[in-house]
Design an enzyme around this catalytic site. Sequence first.
Site, short mmCIF file in Angstrom:
data_model
loop_
_atom_site.label_atom_id
_atom_site.label_comp_id
_atom_site.label_asym_id
_atom_site.label_seq_id
_atom_site.Cartn_x
_atom_site.Cartn_y
_atom_site.Cartn_z
N ASP A 49 0.83 -1.20 0.00
CA ASP A 49 0.00 0.00 0.00
C ASP A 49 0.87 1.25 0.00
O ASP A 49 0.59 2.23 -0.70
CB ASP A 49 -0.91 -0.01 1.23
CG ASP A 49 -1.74 1.24 1.35
OD1 ASP A 49 -2.60 1.48 0.50
OD2 ASP A 49 -1.52 2.01 2.32
N GLU A 121 -1.94 -5.20 -3.72
CA GLU A 121 -0.96 -4.49 -2.90
C GLU A 121 0.15 -5.43 -2.45
O GLU A 121 1.33 -5.05 -2.43
CB GLU A 121 -1.66 -3.88 -1.68
CG GLU A 121 -2.62 -2.75 -2.02
CD GLU A 121 -3.37 -2.23 -0.82
OE1 GLU A 121 -3.97 -1.14 -0.92
OE2 GLU A 121 -3.38 -2.92 0.22
#
EC number: 3.1.26.3
Length: 229
Positions: A49, A121
């Site tokens: 992320d 992610e």
Amino acid sequence: MKLAADLAAFAARIGHDFRRPELLLRAVTHSSLSSATRPSNERFEFLGDRVLGLSISTALFHADGTAAEGQLAPRFNALVRQETCAEVAREIGLGDVLKLGRSEMMSGGRRKEALLGDAMEALIAAVYLDAGFETARDLVLRLWGSRIAEAEVNARDPKSALQEWAQARGLPPPAYVETGRDGPDHQPVFTVEARLTTGDSAAGRANGKRAAEQAAAKALLARVEAAGD
């Protein structure tokens, strides 16, 4: 052997030859199949992320040298939100190589938006750990492609934009009502209707309830804006 072959084919598809294939294996391992000796991708999600955020924010910063922070922020949010990550994951077939527990697999986990977004992610983190930031950034820019250039147009979140439209006219926030659910339990398709107190409404359909709400909001916003209200 089949797992190794599938992961090698997937790595070739995204254009990265892993020096440490175990990183890719961890990136595609969901918590429903994890154990003390087989860690899940949850920690990778956290790292990925951040790598995604820095990659996208840097790209946006350099793409438009005149944009103010208030203009860049919504573009950034549109590019890193879960829906966009899941969309990219579907395009590269990430769901096909996910390692899931039986219950998660039977409930359609390979198609779930949240699961795909998280795995995307985790994949970015795996590339970062394998080859460094520049390689991970290049992967993000390649996979996100034209989305970055089109971010200015697509930055508005439909539900937020519709709520802002209503508030600007002294109206209560729109209501979202689930009006249908079709398909098998492991792959449901939701129909949601967005409604304004003016009587205007529009429906949206998608594999996830949140995505259906977004589709309904987008359709209703287009309708009321076209009407010039």
